[in-house]
Scaffold this motif. Structure first.
Motif, mmCIF file in Angstrom:
data_model
loop_
_atom_site.group_PDB
_atom_site.id
_atom_site.type_symbol
_atom_site.label_atom_id
_atom_site.label_comp_id
_atom_site.label_asym_id
_atom_site.label_seq_id
_atom_site.Cartn_x
_atom_site.Cartn_y
_atom_site.Cartn_z
ATOM 1 N N TYR A 93 1.196 4.630 -2.870
ATOM 2 C CA TYR A 93 1.752 5.834 -2.247
ATOM 3 C C TYR A 93 3.227 6.071 -2.573
ATOM 4 O O TYR A 93 3.745 7.164 -2.326
ATOM 5 N N ASN A 94 3.921 5.058 -3.092
ATOM 6 C CA ASN A 94 5.277 5.209 -3.630
ATOM 7 C C ASN A 94 6.221 5.944 -2.663
ATOM 8 O O ASN A 94 6.890 6.920 -3.022
ATOM 9 N N GLN A 95 6.319 5.445 -1.441
ATOM 10 C CA GLN A 95 7.088 6.137 -0.415
ATOM 11 C C GLN A 95 8.552 5.700 -0.309
ATOM 12 O O GLN A 95 9.315 6.282 0.471
ATOM 13 N N LEU A 96 8.981 4.721 -1.081
ATOM 14 C CA LEU A 96 10.374 4.277 -0.961
ATOM 15 C C LEU A 96 11.385 5.373 -1.314
ATOM 16 O O LEU A 96 12.377 5.546 -0.585
ATOM 17 N N ASN A 117 0.815 -1.224 0.000
ATOM 18 C CA ASN A 117 0.000 0.000 0.000
ATOM 19 C C ASN A 117 0.847 1.273 0.000
ATOM 20 O O ASN A 117 0.542 2.228 -0.720
ATOM 21 N N LEU A 118 1.879 1.303 0.808
ATOM 22 C CA LEU A 118 2.703 2.508 0.914
ATOM 23 C C LEU A 118 3.926 2.485 0.003
ATOM 24 O O LEU A 118 4.559 3.523 -0.199
ATOM 25 N N ALA A 119 4.264 1.316 -0.548
ATOM 26 C CA ALA A 119 5.516 1.189 -1.289
ATOM 27 C C ALA A 119 5.344 1.076 -2.797
ATOM 28 O O ALA A 119 6.237 1.486 -3.548
ATOM 29 N N ASP A 120 4.236 0.495 -3.257
ATOM 30 C CA ASP A 120 4.073 0.274 -4.692
ATOM 31 C C ASP A 120 4.134 1.584 -5.476
ATOM 32 O O ASP A 120 3.637 2.626 -5.018
ATOM 33 N N LEU A 121 4.698 1.496 -6.683
ATOM 34 C CA LEU A 121 4.800 2.678 -7.538
ATOM 35 C C LEU A 121 3.441 3.283 -7.848
ATOM 36 O O LEU A 121 3.305 4.512 -7.956
ATOM 37 N N ASP A 122 2.424 2.415 -8.006
ATOM 38 C CA ASP A 122 1.097 2.923 -8.353
ATOM 39 C C ASP A 122 0.207 3.107 -7.131
ATOM 40 O O ASP A 122 -1.004 3.227 -7.258
ATOM 41 N N ALA A 148 14.106 6.649 1.407
ATOM 42 C CA ALA A 148 15.523 6.524 1.047
ATOM 43 C C ALA A 148 16.241 7.860 1.138
ATOM 44 O O ALA A 148 17.379 7.944 1.625
ATOM 45 N N GLU A 149 15.574 8.916 0.688
ATOM 46 C CA GLU A 149 16.188 10.253 0.756
ATOM 47 C C GLU A 149 16.431 10.669 2.199
ATOM 48 O O GLU A 149 17.513 11.165 2.538
ATOM 49 N N ARG A 150 15.439 10.429 3.065
ATOM 50 C CA ARG A 150 15.608 10.809 4.470
ATOM 51 C C ARG A 150 16.667 9.960 5.168
ATOM 52 O O ARG A 150 17.295 10.401 6.122
ATOM 53 N N MET A 151 16.866 8.732 4.679
ATOM 54 C CA MET A 151 17.904 7.875 5.243
ATOM 55 C C MET A 151 19.287 8.205 4.695
ATOM 56 O O MET A 151 20.295 7.692 5.195
ATOM 57 N N GLN A 194 16.646 -1.515 1.270
ATOM 58 C CA GLN A 194 16.898 -0.946 2.596
ATOM 59 C C GLN A 194 15.725 -0.081 3.056
ATOM 60 O O GLN A 194 15.283 -0.179 4.211
ATOM 61 N N ALA A 195 15.233 0.750 2.149
ATOM 62 C CA ALA A 195 14.098 1.611 2.508
ATOM 63 C C ALA A 195 12.857 0.776 2.802
ATOM 64 O O ALA A 195 12.081 1.097 3.718
#
Length: 372
Positions: free
Chosen positions: A266-269, A259-264, A273-276, A290-291
């Motif tokens: 919420y695409n939150q990876l 739900n939060l990771a898929d490209l289509d 990754a940027e914040r990490m 890693q993300a």
């Protein structure tokens, strides 16, 4: 004209023959697994007589409960079937109005949420009857987040639900435009559509934070606690219940790896990754992996901190293997779709990855309805 009448009569006879067969198979199954139900022959005669008179029949409360539980047992895409006998069945077959359906959905959420100790629950509403279409819910789940298509491109909210959001807006709904606006229920009764808001007091949501990264809370992510599926029909012995919302509890990777990771979705990876501070310049750094792990840690941590029932994919894979072994000991086929049973995170590290399954369709069953 005569040929048309003859063809219609043949079709109706075929349909009666099919429901006769399905009803008999189910009644025999129910009595075989529930000796306390008594002799099967009297019940079979009663059911077949009712079908001959009305074109359908009415399940007893015990048959309904057994059928709903076995439908869960037969769900080849569900990894969490070990506790199929614990499914709480709310018999609301007398409810066939839009307002009544909406009220029962609210009560379903209240009962299933249970203060965070999620209870597997199904609410069975009016069945299909000859010439009497049953109510249906357009939403895929009782709680869904809106997706607003932006004029400049992109989507605010959940891209999976832009079409449902547009239908809700056509029917007069106006959301706030945030990433997590809960959509109203769209209920269809006899071809008419009505909107029904889900009261905030029955929507338990978990704000996401991370046990080591304080910045994670600033992302403003959250998810709802009860995955109550509402767009599948419950099929029991030839009788169809198109409106039968049901839920278990979430496995963390459903939220964190889909739900939060898929490209289509919420695409939150990329955001995580940027914040990490990860190197995202090429794939070989495995920054997505890693993300993804940290996002899933945040989901599991947050639900646990808030006392909301959730399982992880390693635990649930072990439970599924226990369920599989139990079913085989009882001489039953355990249908399973490998592509759904294997978790979307670290699949090869779980025991469900390393074998094949019987991907067969058994009844009773939950079946996907055509898209509204």
């Amino acid at each position: 004209m005569r040929s048309r009448k003859t063809a219609r009569a043949v079709q109706e006879a075929d349909q009666r023959g099919e429901i006769d067969r399905e009803a008999e198979d189910f009644i025999r199954l129910h009595h075989a697994e529930n000796p306390a139900a008594g002799p099967v022959r009297p019940r079979l005669r009663e059911v077949l007589a009712e079908i001959a008179q009305t074109g359908t029949y009415t399940h007893t409360p015990d048959e309904l409960t057994f059928g709903a539980r076995v439908a869960w047992r037969n769900s080849g895409r569900c990894i969490g079937r070990l506790y199929w006998r614990s499914l709480r069945v709310r018999d609301r077959r007398h409810v066939d109005t839009a307002d009544g359906v909406a009220d029962e959905c609210v009560e379903h959420l209240r009962a299933a949420t249970n203060g965070g100790r999620i209870r597997p629950t199904i609410t069975v509403l009016a069945p299909e009857r000859p010439g009497e279409p049953a109510p249906r819910i357009w939403n895929g789940q009782l709680i869904r987040y809106a997706g607003y298509v932006l004029p400049e491109g992109g989507v605010a909210g959940d891209p999976a639900h832009t079409e449902l959001t547009e239908w809700a807006r056509r029917l007069g709904w106006r959301g706030e435009g945030t990433r997590f606006d809960v959509l109203p229920l769209i209920i269809e009764v006899k071809g008419g559509l009505t909107l029904h808001e889900v009261p905030p007091e029955v929507i338990l949501e978990v704000p996401l934070r991370h046990p080591r990264h304080a910045w994670f809370a600033d992302l403003g992510l959250k998810w709802h606690a009860v995955p109550a599926i509402s767009n599948m029909s419950l099929e029991i012995g030839g009788v169809t219940y198109p409106c039968a919302p049901f839920n278990g509890w979430y496995m963390g990777s459903e939220i964190g790896a889909r739900n939060l990771a898929d490209l289509d979705r919420y695409n939150q990876l990329p955001v995580v990754a940027e914040r990490m501070g990860l190197d995202t310049s090429h794939d070989r750094t495995l920054w997505r992996d890693q993300a993804l792990v940290e996002l899933n840690i945040a989901v599991l941590h947050s639900f646990a901190e808030d006392g909301v029932t959730m399982t992880d994919h390693h635990t649930e894979a072990g439970r599924f293997m226990a369920h599989l072994e139990r079913e085989e000991r009882n001489g039953r086929i355990c249908p399973a779709d490998w592509s759904w049973i294997v978790p979307p995170l670290s699949g090869a590290t779980t025991p469900v990855f390393h074998r094949y399954y019987d991907d067969v369709r058994l009844t009773p069953a939950f079946n996907h309805r055509p898209t509204a």
